[in-house]
Scaffold this motif. Structure first.
Motif, PDB file in Angstrom:
ATOM      1  N   ILE A 614      48.860  -6.297  39.269  1.00  0.00           N
ATOM      2  CA  ILE A 614      48.437  -7.337  38.320  1.00  0.00           C
ATOM      3  C   ILE A 614      47.659  -8.426  39.050  1.00  0.00           C
ATOM      4  CG2 ILE A 614      49.278  -9.107  36.735  1.00  0.00           C
ATOM      5  CD1 ILE A 614      51.716  -7.298  36.206  1.00  0.00           C
ATOM      6  N   ILE A 615      48.199  -8.848  40.181  1.00  0.00           N
ATOM      7  CA  ILE A 615      47.535  -9.912  40.949  1.00  0.00           C
ATOM      8  C   ILE A 615      46.189  -9.431  41.466  1.00  0.00           C
ATOM      9  CG2 ILE A 615      47.732 -11.345  43.010  1.00  0.00           C
ATOM     10  CD1 ILE A 615      50.788 -11.255  42.605  1.00  0.00           C
ATOM     11  N   ARG A 616      46.145  -8.192  41.964  1.00  0.00           N
ATOM     12  CA  ARG A 616      44.892  -7.678  42.517  1.00  0.00           C
ATOM     13  C   ARG A 616      43.811  -7.561  41.433  1.00  0.00           C
ATOM     14  NH1 ARG A 616      46.576  -3.029  44.301  1.00  0.00           N
ATOM     15  NH2 ARG A 616      46.077  -1.990  42.333  1.00  0.00           N
ATOM     16  N   ASP A 617      44.192  -7.049  40.267  1.00  0.00           N
ATOM     17  CA  ASP A 617      43.193  -6.899  39.201  1.00  0.00           C
ATOM     18  C   ASP A 617      42.688  -8.239  38.705  1.00  0.00           C
ATOM     19  OD1 ASP A 617      43.522  -4.201  39.452  1.00  0.00           O
ATOM     20  OD2 ASP A 617      44.875  -3.991  37.738  1.00  0.00           O
ATOM     21  N   ASN A 618      43.555  -9.232  38.650  1.00  0.00           N
ATOM     22  CA  ASN A 618      43.139 -10.550  38.168  1.00  0.00           C
ATOM     23  C   ASN A 618      42.425 -11.372  39.239  1.00  0.00           C
ATOM     24  OD1 ASN A 618      44.277 -11.351  35.248  1.00  0.00           O
ATOM     25  ND2 ASN A 618      45.702  -9.914  36.206  1.00  0.00           N
ATOM     26  N   LEU A 619      42.497 -10.925  40.489  1.00  0.00           N
ATOM     27  CA  LEU A 619      41.765 -11.599  41.574  1.00  0.00           C
ATOM     28  C   LEU A 619      40.669 -10.706  42.130  1.00  0.00           C
ATOM     29  CD1 LEU A 619      44.660 -13.308  43.589  1.00  0.00           C
ATOM     30  CD2 LEU A 619      43.202 -14.296  41.833  1.00  0.00           C
ATOM     31  N   ALA A 620      40.190  -9.767  41.302  1.00  0.00           N
ATOM     32  CA  ALA A 620      39.156  -8.838  41.781  1.00  0.00           C
ATOM     33  C   ALA A 620      37.867  -9.553  42.150  1.00  0.00           C
ATOM     34  CB  ALA A 620      38.872  -7.777  40.715  1.00  0.00           C
TER      35      ALA A 620
END
Length: 795
Positions: A614-620
């Motif tokens: 979730i964090i990675r996708d929202n900080l892509a």
């Protein structure tokens, strides 16, 4: 055959010894001889036949002939040998005579040279006087010529002065006459103006064009003053049309006057006088003075809308003048000379459109592209609107109020609409309010730069700084989800939940997306604020550039970014705490066989797989901050894991093997953390991998020391020193506790360790040994845990 060969050899030898007649003659002259043997044409057969003409004679005289020849040869040999006896002495004598002759020759040459030098010196002395006479003659001739020219020049100057005075008098008289003609043609205010120009005045202007420039300036000044006299009457300070709300009438009046001038007087004045432009420029100067005077008098009546209306109409008029005229008459020093900036070498800069053509709205990211600094191309910019600058504080105060209301609206909208929806696609969800804020900032910056590039721009920058900080505090930091305890300590509720066996409260999916959105927004604001600072420096005067500094605001957004990352790390870290606590409470001495990974490892991996994607996708869109999140989590989780690892005591060999397997599983999961749950596998950053490998390897080494037999003691201690580079007595004692050794057994092993530890170097490097005396993070964590247990017991 042999005889033939001998004959051929003799013939070849004779051919070689055959001398030329000249050489032979020279030899005969030097060595005269009557002996037949010395002749060039000597023939041996004939000579023998001469000596022995018949056989009888040959037999009789053979002996005497041979004796005679032998005597002759001996005499010749004797003579030659005797002659060679005196050759060396004769040679030395001849050499000495030659040297003497050479010395005599050098002496004669030197005498000749001395005589030549004396002769040359004598010639120089003779010609010196002649040269002096030649120079004197040349100088005398030049002096006479110069005096003649000077006399002619003095006479010419006298004549020129005389004729110049007559010409000046004639020009003065002619100039006065021309001024009188213009005064008669264009009388002062109160008299009736003639219908139009005359050919006489047109010719008078041509004459004035070559007279004293003051005549031309006087004509221009009087004509423009007379032409604008009606304007001063119509728009007096006490007239209703003089106020800002009717400023359009001023510009409409001058436009009509310019058209009237072109129709009536356009052909009377020479084109190079630029009379139309001069009338317009003088009108601007008068208007600026009159507007400044009336605004000082009625300052309290100036409102923002009225001020912007007047400024807008004035800048439009200045743009009209720039299209109509070249600005070549702007020499009164009231305007700043605009210099084009040096060409930029940055290939990523783009040309900026003209201010009047630039829209006052922009989409999100419009400030992302830096542009080339471009000086205004309107030479009339500020010629009238300069008078509004002292009153721009009204505009600045209005923008302060508007921005305050805008921030309040952002806060209300956020509360009403709630956090942003979870992001289902790659890319961070940036809050829309940040784009609205910078759109408004650009609008204000463009408007203010059109009004002034001086102190008002500095005041506007201060307002920008104020509301950038408020946006960071109220919209970003103020909406970050609150943790159970912001200081990281314990609360009664958290202890009760832990005691009841429930999991620690985690952020919801919406809260995680909100934190990532705030982080992405802060990153966008940070980059855009930096570009805003550059744009402000382009718009402001060069002397004020150093006063434009938004570093503090950029630091504020950086703080928001750090806080957001720390929240994400704390959330995931707290989610893993129950699993680590479960690990430390297991009975590791009762483990009988090594199986798959333990349940607590599965729990940790589950939390990581839930949060990290979730964090990675929202900080892509901000990969560097996702990398920072991974690094900070590793720096937090690994020391905590090692701390809980030390609590696993006592531990059997099989239990240590199971823990080693679990540690390796966690290590592999952490190494894969940046791309866990992603379809696209990317290599983890080297900085992150280094931290994970170093930390988890230390945990593995601790377990390997635990698994090693403690006897013999020396081998065990040496193995500990070899496996753990940061070895110390406290860590060693914890390992002994994990092995379940008694205190009596530990004392001898600790003493042996102190003896075998390398001696720390003296000086600053040796100060690391003092760290054994200071409490380590592990000690601090142990104390905190003791406090937790004490509170739980009391509860």
């Amino acid at each position: 055959m042999m005889e033939e060969e001998e004959l051929e050899f003799v013939e070849e030898l004779e051919a070689v010894l055959q001398l030329t007649p000249d050489v032979q003659l020279a030899i005969e002259q030097v060595f005269p001889s009557q002996d037949p043997l010395d002749r060039a044409d000597f023939n041996a057969v004939e000579y023998i036949n001469t000596l022995f003409p018949t056989e009888q004679v040959s037999i009789v005289s053979f002996t005497s002939v041979v004796s005679g020849l032998s005597y002759k040869l001996d005499d010749n040999i004797r003579t030659v040998v005797r002659g060679q006896t005196n050759v060396g002495q004769d040679g030395r004598q001849a050499l000495e005579e030659a040297q003497k002759a050479i010395q005599q020759l050098f002496g004669k040459i030197k005498d000749i040279k001395d005589k030549a030098e004396k002769s040359e010196q004598m010639v120089k002395e003779i010609t010196r006087d002649i040269k002096q006479l030649d120079h004197a003659k040349r100088h005398l001739t030049t002096s006479i010529t110069t005096l003649n020219h000077l006399h002619m020049l003095a006479g010419g100057v006298d004549s020129l002065e005389y004729f110049t005075s007559r010409v000046k008098a004639a020009q003065t008289e002619l100039g006065q006459q021309i001024l009188a003609d213009f005064e008669e043609a264009f009388p002062s205010q109160g008299t009736k103006r003639p219908g139009g120009p005359s050919n006489v005045l047109r010719d008078a202007c041509l004459v004035a064009n070559i007279l004293d420039p003051r005549i031309k300036q006087e004509i221009i000044k009087k004509f423009i003053k007379q032409h604008l006299s009606e304007y001063l009457v119509l728009f007096q300070e006490n007239q209703d049309v003089a106020w800002l709300d009717k400023i359009d009438r001023r510009y409409a009046w001058i436009k009509r006057q310019l058209v009237d001038y072109e129709e009536k007087y356009g052909r009377m004045f020479p084109r190079e006088w630029y009379m139309t432009e001069r009338i317009a420029v003088e009108f601007c100067h008068v208007t600026r003075t009159e507007l400044a005077k009336i605004m000082r008098t009625r300052a309290k009546e100036i409102e923002v809308k009225l001020l912007l209306f007047a400024i807008q109409r004035t800048t439009n008029f200045e743009g009209f003048l720039a299209k109509r005229f070249s600005g070549c008459t702007l020499t009164d020093g009231t305007l700043k000379k605009l210099e084009c900036p040096p060409p930029s070498t940055n290939p990523f800069l783009e040309d900026e459109p003209a201010p009047e053509m630039e829209e006052l709205t922009m989409e999100k990211g419009d400030l992302d592209q830096p542009k080339k600094p471009k000086a205004p191309d309107n030479p009339f910019h500020g010629i009238v609107s300069k008078c509004f600058e002292p009153h721009l504080y009204v505009y600045i105060e209005s923008q302060d109020k508007n921005l305050g209301e805008l921030i309040d609206r952002f806060v209300a909208d956020f509360k009403a609409q709630g956090p942003p929806k979870p992001n289902t696609e790659e890319g961070g969800a940036v809050l829309p309010s940040c784009a609205d804020l910078f759109v408004y900032y650009k609008k204000c910056m463009v408007q203010c730069s059109q009004l002034s590039t001086g102190e008002p721009m500095i005041a506007l920058t201060t307002i920008f700084q104020k509301y950038l900080r408020e946006y960071a505090w109220k919209i970003l930091s103020g909406n970050l989800p609150k943790t159970t305890s912001s200081s990281g300590g314990l609360t009664i509720s958290s202890l009760l939940k832990e005691k009841e066996g429930s999991e620690v409260a985690k952020f919801t999916l919406e809260e995680l997306c909100l934190i990532c959105g705030i982080l992405s927004t802060a990153e966008y604001c940070l980059a855009t604020t930096q570009q805003l600072e550059e744009k402000l420096k382009e718009k402001v005067d060069v002397s004020l550039i150093e006063r434009i500094n938004l570093t503090g605001e950029m630091d504020t957004f950086s703080t928001v970014i750090s806080s957001s990352i720390q929240l994400l790390v704390q959330d995931l870290d707290a989610a893993c705490d129950p699993a680590l606590t479960a690990m430390s409470k297991m009975q590791w001495q009762n483990v009988e066989h090594v199986g798959d990974q333990s349940p607590y490892v599965t729990s940790v991996i589950l939390h990581i797989k839930q949060n990290v994607p979730i964090i990675r996708d929202n900080l892509a869109s901000t990969r560097k901050y996702f990398t920072q999140f991974c690094i900070k989590f590793a720096n937090s989780f690994i020391p905590k894991f090692i701390t809980h690892l030390f609590k696993c005591k006592p531990i059997s060999m099989v239990g240590a093997e199971q823990l080693l397997l679990d540690t390796h599983s966690l290590k592999m999961v952490l190494l894969d953390l940046p791309s866990i749950g992603s379809q696209v596998v990317r290599k983890a950053p080297a900085s992150y991998t280094k931290i994970v490998v170093k930390g988890m390897t230390r945990a593995e080494m601790i377990l390997k020391v635990v698994m090693a037999p403690h006897e013999p003691l020396v081998v065990f201690v040496d193995n500990y020193i070899k496996l753990l580079t940061d070895c110390n007595t406290e860590t060693f004692q914890k390992i002994l506790d994990m092995k379940g050794l008694k205190r009596s057994e530990q004392s001898s092993m600790l003493e042996l360790l102190r003896q075998r530890l390398p001696t720390p170097p003296s000086g600053p490097e040796g100060s690391s040994s003092l760290s054994l005396l200071a409490p380590t993070p592990e000690q601090e964590s142990s104390r905190i845990r003791k406090l937790e247990k004490l509170i739980k017991k009391r509860l």
